[in-house]
Enzyme design. Structure first.
Site, PDB file in Angstrom:
ATOM      1  N   ASP A 112      41.212  41.499  41.353  1.00 38.65           N
ATOM      2  CA  ASP A 112      40.644  40.682  42.420  1.00 38.65           C
ATOM      3  C   ASP A 112      39.633  39.721  41.795  1.00 38.65           C
ATOM      4  O   ASP A 112      38.972  40.051  40.809  1.00 38.65           O
ATOM      5  CB  ASP A 112      39.892  41.559  43.422  1.00 38.65           C
ATOM      6  CG  ASP A 112      40.821  42.330  44.352  1.00 38.65           C
ATOM      7  OD1 ASP A 112      42.036  42.368  44.088  1.00 38.65           O
ATOM      8  OD2 ASP A 112      40.321  42.900  45.329  1.00 38.65           O
TER       9      ASP A 112
ATOM     10  N   HIS B  24      44.547  45.945  36.355  1.00 40.11           N
ATOM     11  CA  HIS B  24      45.924  46.437  36.400  1.00 40.11           C
ATOM     12  C   HIS B  24      46.854  45.584  35.539  1.00 40.11           C
ATOM     13  O   HIS B  24      46.520  44.457  35.172  1.00 40.11           O
ATOM     14  CB  HIS B  24      46.403  46.467  37.851  1.00 40.11           C
ATOM     15  CG  HIS B  24      45.662  47.447  38.705  1.00 40.11           C
ATOM     16  ND1 HIS B  24      46.202  48.639  39.115  1.00 40.11           N
ATOM     17  CD2 HIS B  24      44.400  47.415  39.206  1.00 40.11           C
ATOM     18  CE1 HIS B  24      45.317  49.308  39.850  1.00 40.11           C
ATOM     19  NE2 HIS B  24      44.213  48.577  39.922  1.00 40.11           N
TER      20      HIS B  24
ATOM     21  N   SER C 114      32.786  41.126  35.859  1.00 40.18           N
ATOM     22  CA  SER C 114      32.947  40.356  34.635  1.00 40.18           C
ATOM     23  C   SER C 114      34.204  39.504  34.715  1.00 40.18           C
ATOM     24  O   SER C 114      34.554  39.005  35.778  1.00 40.18           O
ATOM     25  CB  SER C 114      32.981  41.270  33.416  1.00 40.18           C
ATOM     26  OG  SER C 114      32.738  40.520  32.252  1.00 40.18           O
TER      27      SER C 114
END
Length: 285
Positions: free
Chosen positions: A94, A151, A253
Site C-alpha cells: 500500500d 508482498h 518507508s
C-alpha cells in the site's frame, strides 16, 4: 516559493540529525508494552493519519500489545484481493507511487534533477546490478497510515539478500525532491529472486524512525546496523508465491521493485503521486 524553501530547510536539517540514534530510540519505544504509553501512541497515529482499522484482522487498535504490533498489523482475509490479469505484476505494498519507469543506462530517476545508479543502490556490486541496467523500476512510498507488510509482485525463488548500511533520511516526496541520491544513501535491504519474467530485486529502503526491516525467511535484518555490506546466499530453494508476504517495515518507508529488460511493461497511465494498494495491477509481463 515559500513551500519550496521550507522543504529545502527541512531537508537540510536532516543532515544534522543523529539518524541511527533516533531510530534506536524509536525501536525501543515502539515495542514498549506499557498500556498507557502504547495506547496513547496508537490513538494519536490513528487520529492523525486516518488509519482504517476496520480492515485489520484485529480491528480494535488498543488490543495490540505494542505500537509496533499495531503498526505491522495483519489484514482480514480478502482485504487485498490479487489482480487476476494473466501475467500480472502486482503492487507489493500500500502507498503511493514515488516514481516508476525505465532504467536507462543503469540510472534510476528519483525526482526532478536527481537520479542515482542501480549499482550504488545495490551496494556498489556491479554483478548484482548488471541484470537491471536496462530494466524497469517502480518506487512505492508507504506513509504511516498504510498497511506495512510487503508482498511478492511475482512468484520467485530467493537467490541472495544484501544489507547495505547508510543514513536514514526521511523518504517522503519532499525529501526526495531535495536530497540527492536519497535511496542510494539510506540503509537498505535488497532481496534477489529468479522469476518466470527474469530477475527481480525488491529493495527495502530504511528511513528516519524506521526501527527495523524484516523478511519472512530471515526475521529482523536491521537493527543491528553494520558498517559494511552484508550478504546472504540461499541454496535451499526458498520460494514465495505471487502475493505472499516477503517482509515488513516496522514504521513507514519505501520499497523499490527492479525488473530485467524483458520483464514487461508498467500499467499505462500509472505515474508519480498515484495511490496504490497491495495486490493491484502494477504492470504485465
Amino acid at each position: 516559493m515559500a513551500c519550496a524553501c521550507m522543504e529545502r530547510l527541512t531537508s537540510a536539517i536532516q543532515y544534522l540529525l543523529p539518524h541511527h540514534l533516533l531510530s534506536r530510540g524509536m525501536h525501543a519505544l515502539a515495542r514498549c508494552q506499557n498500556t498507557a504509553l502504547k495506547n496513547a501512541l496508537i490513538s494519536r497515529v490513528v487520529k492523525l493519519y486516518g488509519v482504517n482499522v476496520g480492515e485489520a484482522l484485529e480491528p480494535d487498535p488498543l488490543a495490540y500489545p505494542s505500537f509496533n504490533a499495531f503498526f505491522t498489523r495483519a489484514l482480514k482475509p480478502g482485504a487485498r484481493p490479487l489482480d487476476p490479469t494473466p501475467g500480472a505484476i502486482l503492487c507489493p505494498a500500500d502507498g503511493a507511487v514515488s516514481q516508476l519507469g525505465d532504467i536507462n543506462d543503469g540510472t534510476i530517476f528519483q525526482a526532478k534533477g536527481y537520479s542515482y545508479s542501480v549499482t550504488e543502490l545495490l551496494g556498489g556490486d556491479a554483478g548484482l546490478a548488471q541484470p537491471f541496467l536496462d530494466g524497469k523500476f517502480a518506487t512505492i512510498y508507504l506513509s504511516p497510515r498504510d498497511y506495512h507488510r510487503l508482498h511478492m509482485p511475482l512468484s520467485g525463488r530467493l537467490r541472495d539478500m544484501q544489507h547495505v548500511p547508510g543514513r536514514l533520511f526521511s523518504v517522503n516526496a519532499a525529501t526526495a525532491r531535495n536530497v540527492p541520491r536519497l535511496f542510494a544513501r539510506n540503509e537498505r535491504v535488497a532481496a534477489f529472486f529468479d522469476t518466470e519474467a527474469g530477475p527481480m530485486a525488491l529493495v527495502l529502503v530504511g528511513a528516519i524512525f524506521v526501527s527495523s526491516i524484516e523478511t519472512v525467511w530471515h526475521g529482523e535484518v536491521t537493527p543491528p546496523s553494520s558498517s559494511t555490506v552484508r550478504r546472504w546466499h540461499y541454496d535451499d530453494g526458498v520460494r514465495l508465491e505471487q502475493g505472499a508476504e516477503m517482509g515488513r517495515f516496522n514504521m513507514g518507508s519505501t520499497i523499490i521493485v527492479l525488473l530485467g529488460k524483458q520483464a514487461g511493461n508498467w500499467l499505462e497511465g500509472l505515474g508519480a503521486g498515484d495511490s496504490v494498494r497491495m495486490g493491484q495491477l502494477l504492470g504485465t509481463c
